[in-house]
Motif scaffolding. Structure first.
Motif, PDB file in Angstrom:
ATOM      1  N   PHE A 197       1.011  -1.208  -0.284  1.00 39.94           N
ATOM      2  CA  PHE A 197       0.343  -0.449   0.047  1.00 39.94           C
ATOM      3  C   PHE A 197       0.693   1.124  -0.107  1.00 39.94           C
ATOM      4  CE2 PHE A 197      -3.481  -3.072   1.295  1.00 39.94           C
ATOM      5  CZ  PHE A 197      -4.071  -2.759   0.827  1.00 39.94           C
ATOM      6  N   ASN A 198       1.948   0.919   0.951  1.00 37.15           N
ATOM      7  CA  ASN A 198       3.038   2.453   0.696  1.00 37.15           C
ATOM      8  C   ASN A 198       3.073   2.441  -0.460  1.00 37.15           C
ATOM      9  OD1 ASN A 198       5.785   3.467   0.658  1.00 37.15           O
ATOM     10  ND2 ASN A 198       4.610   4.110   3.195  1.00 37.15           N
ATOM     11  N   HIS A 199       3.755   1.234  -1.007  1.00 37.73           N
ATOM     12  CA  HIS A 199       4.172   1.425  -2.595  1.00 37.73           C
ATOM     13  C   HIS A 199       3.281   2.477  -3.479  1.00 37.73           C
ATOM     14  CE1 HIS A 199       6.816   0.704  -5.995  1.00 37.73           C
ATOM     15  NE2 HIS A 199       5.526   0.319  -7.160  1.00 37.73           N
ATOM     16  N   LYS A 200       1.928   1.761  -3.813  1.00 39.62           N
ATOM     17  CA  LYS A 200       0.863   2.339  -4.400  1.00 39.62           C
ATOM     18  C   LYS A 200       0.355   3.380  -4.051  1.00 39.62           C
ATOM     19  CE  LYS A 200      -2.645   0.291  -6.797  1.00 39.62           C
ATOM     20  NZ  LYS A 200      -2.314   0.079  -8.190  1.00 39.62           N
ATOM     21  N   PHE A 201      -0.284   3.952  -2.686  1.00 40.84           N
ATOM     22  CA  PHE A 201      -0.620   5.166  -2.549  1.00 40.84           C
ATOM     23  C   PHE A 201       0.376   6.582  -2.198  1.00 40.84           C
ATOM     24  CE2 PHE A 201      -3.617   1.582  -2.424  1.00 40.84           C
ATOM     25  CZ  PHE A 201      -4.407   1.739  -3.883  1.00 40.84           C
ATOM     26  N   GLU A 202       1.356   5.828  -0.714  1.00 39.83           N
ATOM     27  CA  GLU A 202       1.523   6.609  -0.149  1.00 39.83           C
ATOM     28  C   GLU A 202       2.430   8.621  -0.822  1.00 39.83           C
ATOM     29  OE1 GLU A 202       3.175   8.607   2.966  1.00 39.83           O
ATOM     30  OE2 GLU A 202       2.823   6.047   2.686  1.00 39.83           O
ATOM     31  N   ALA A 203       2.640   8.432  -2.162  1.00 44.57           N
ATOM     32  CA  ALA A 203       2.861  10.047  -2.912  1.00 44.57           C
ATOM     33  C   ALA A 203       1.955  10.528  -3.237  1.00 44.57           C
ATOM     34  CB  ALA A 203       4.010   9.237  -3.866  1.00 44.57           C
ATOM     35  N   ARG A 204       0.730  10.189  -4.179  1.00 44.20           N
ATOM     36  CA  ARG A 204      -0.077  10.656  -4.432  1.00 44.20           C
ATOM     37  C   ARG A 204      -0.916  10.929  -3.417  1.00 44.20           C
ATOM     38  NH1 ARG A 204      -2.511   7.057  -9.261  1.00 44.20           N
ATOM     39  NH2 ARG A 204      -3.537   5.973  -7.823  1.00 44.20           N
ATOM     40  N   ALA A 205      -0.761  10.110  -2.180  1.00 42.86           N
ATOM     41  CA  ALA A 205      -2.257  10.473  -0.822  1.00 42.86           C
ATOM     42  C   ALA A 205      -2.035  11.811  -0.445  1.00 42.86           C
ATOM     43  CB  ALA A 205      -1.908   9.437   0.359  1.00 42.86           C
ATOM     44  N   ARG A 206      -0.461  11.916  -0.096  1.00 38.35           N
ATOM     45  CA  ARG A 206       0.375  12.969   0.360  1.00 38.35           C
ATOM     46  C   ARG A 206       0.246  14.361  -0.768  1.00 38.35           C
ATOM     47  NH1 ARG A 206       3.767  13.024   5.325  1.00 38.35           N
ATOM     48  NH2 ARG A 206       3.665  11.304   5.472  1.00 38.35           N
ATOM     49  N   ALA A 207       0.260  14.221  -1.917  1.00 34.72           N
ATOM     50  CA  ALA A 207      -0.549  14.791  -3.184  1.00 34.72           C
ATOM     51  C   ALA A 207      -1.725  15.635  -3.058  1.00 34.72           C
ATOM     52  CB  ALA A 207       0.519  15.325  -4.352  1.00 34.72           C
ATOM     53  N   ASN A 208      -2.296  15.132  -2.857  1.00 39.02           N
ATOM     54  CA  ASN A 208      -3.838  14.686  -2.532  1.00 39.02           C
ATOM     55  C   ASN A 208      -4.064  16.121  -1.093  1.00 39.02           C
ATOM     56  OD1 ASN A 208      -4.732  13.583  -4.765  1.00 39.02           O
ATOM     57  ND2 ASN A 208      -5.035  11.974  -4.058  1.00 39.02           N
ATOM     58  N   ILE A 209      -3.255  15.373  -0.591  1.00 39.07           N
ATOM     59  CA  ILE A 209      -3.747  16.237   1.293  1.00 39.07           C
ATOM     60  C   ILE A 209      -3.027  18.049   1.023  1.00 39.07           C
ATOM     61  CG2 ILE A 209      -3.234  16.152   3.700  1.00 39.07           C
ATOM     62  CD1 ILE A 209      -2.825  13.140   3.206  1.00 39.07           C
ATOM     63  N   GLN A 210      -2.192  17.387   0.300  1.00 41.59           N
ATOM     64  CA  GLN A 210      -2.085  19.332   0.620  1.00 41.59           C
ATOM     65  C   GLN A 210      -2.398  19.643  -0.446  1.00 41.59           C
ATOM     66  OE1 GLN A 210       2.401  18.356  -1.211  1.00 41.59           O
ATOM     67  NE2 GLN A 210       2.820  17.502   0.733  1.00 41.59           N
ATOM     68  N   ALA A 211      -2.500  19.292  -1.916  1.00 43.19           N
ATOM     69  CA  ALA A 211      -3.645  19.658  -2.626  1.00 43.19           C
ATOM     70  C   ALA A 211      -5.086  20.762  -1.874  1.00 43.19           C
ATOM     71  CB  ALA A 211      -4.578  18.971  -4.251  1.00 43.19           C
ATOM     72  N   GLU A 212      -5.554  19.747  -1.268  1.00 35.19           N
ATOM     73  CA  GLU A 212      -6.834  20.023  -0.613  1.00 35.19           C
ATOM     74  C   GLU A 212      -6.642  21.064   0.445  1.00 35.19           C
ATOM     75  OE1 GLU A 212     -10.445  18.197   1.760  1.00 35.19           O
ATOM     76  OE2 GLU A 212      -9.010  16.685   1.495  1.00 35.19           O
ATOM     77  N   LEU A 213      -5.542  21.021   1.138  1.00 30.92           N
ATOM     78  CA  LEU A 213      -5.313  21.896   1.882  1.00 30.92           C
ATOM     79  C   LEU A 213      -4.717  23.298   1.324  1.00 30.92           C
ATOM     80  CD1 LEU A 213      -2.854  20.128   4.335  1.00 30.92           C
ATOM     81  CD2 LEU A 213      -4.948  21.130   5.013  1.00 30.92           C
ATOM     82  N   LYS A 214      -4.200  23.411   0.369  1.00 32.74           N
ATOM     83  CA  LYS A 214      -4.730  25.041  -0.244  1.00 32.74           C
ATOM     84  C   LYS A 214      -5.908  24.778  -1.103  1.00 32.74           C
ATOM     85  CE  LYS A 214       0.686  23.907  -1.419  1.00 32.74           C
ATOM     86  NZ  LYS A 214       1.315  23.368  -2.078  1.00 32.74           N
ATOM     87  N   GLY A 215      -6.767  24.391  -1.357  1.00 36.01           N
ATOM     88  CA  GLY A 215      -7.919  25.022  -1.718  1.00 36.01           C
ATOM     89  C   GLY A 215      -8.482  23.532  -2.745  1.00 36.01           C
ATOM     90  N   PHE A 216      -7.480  22.548  -3.503  1.00 35.39           N
ATOM     91  CA  PHE A 216      -7.185  22.315  -4.479  1.00 35.39           C
ATOM     92  C   PHE A 216      -7.278  23.420  -6.121  1.00 35.39           C
ATOM     93  CE2 PHE A 216     -10.613  19.143  -2.671  1.00 35.39           C
ATOM     94  CZ  PHE A 216      -9.857  18.410  -2.643  1.00 35.39           C
TER      95      PHE A 216
END
Length: 216
Positions: A197-216
């Protein structure tokens, strides 16, 4: 993951057929098993659900299939972990585990499988593995968090659906709680602790979260 459009060309399965077939593969197609399946689907289709729906279960089942996870307890935990869901309630996980505990004997699951399923469901309250619990439960917890690493448009729809489930919460209060949750995820050394799961989702999860915090 699974296409949620219930229409299909001739010769292909609908979402409902795929869902039912997956259930039968894990728990059989006898009358008692199908009664549990129908009850679970009804509960998961209750009013006020927007993210915690059968689509969420469909996606997790498809993910388990991709990851080649076939353990019966894992699939039972996927099916039952959100069967009781009231936004903000502190006992959703406990009541879901208890309901699973009542259903599993009907599904032919043994004592160890039942205990592991219920422990996995209860662990979704904190997303931490209790001491003395089988470490395989981390796979289940990572699967439940996989939506954070979804493709951007799916992630945005998830975030919007969570907000709809908490529509009874004022805007500023919800925003405060949501930002707190997202920032807590970013502070972790790893959001996903199991290697696959780390290999498949970690990087994209962090990018998604950062985008949401910035209001997408």
């Amino acid at each position: 993951m699974v296409n949620t459009d219930n229409t299909s060309p001739e010769g292909t399965e609908t979402t409902e057929e795929i869902r039912r077939n997956r259930w039968c593969e894990s728990f059989g197609s006898n009358e008692n098993s199908i009664m549990v399946f129908n009850d679970l689907c009804t509960r998961m289709s209750g009013e006020g659900r927007h993210y915690h729906t059968m689509e969420h279960i469909d996606e997790l089942l498809a993910l388990a299939e991709t990851a080649d996870i076939t353990d019966k307890w894992f699939h039972a935990a996927l099916w039952f972990h959100d069967v009781v869901y009231h936004p903000g309630a502190k006992n959703n996980e406990e009541f879901s585990a208890r309901l699973a505990g009542k259903a599993m004997p009907v599904l032919g699951m043994e004592g160890d499988e039942q205990a592991k399923t219920m422990a996995a469901i209860r662990a979704t309250k904190t997303h931490k593995i209790p001491k003395g619990t089988d470490k395989d439960i981390q796979l289940f917890l990572d699967a439940d968090m996989a939506i954070l690493g979804a493709e951007r448009e799916r992630y945005k729809r998830y975030a919007a659906d969570i907000r709809r489930e908490f529509s009874h919460i004022s805007g500023w209060r919800y925003a405060w709680g949501r930002r707190r949750f997202l920032k807590s995820c970013l502070k972790r050394k790893a959001i996903f602790l199991s290697p696959w799961f780390n290999h498949k989702f970690e990087a994209r999860a962090r990018a998604n979260i950062q985008a949401e915090l910035k209001g997408f």
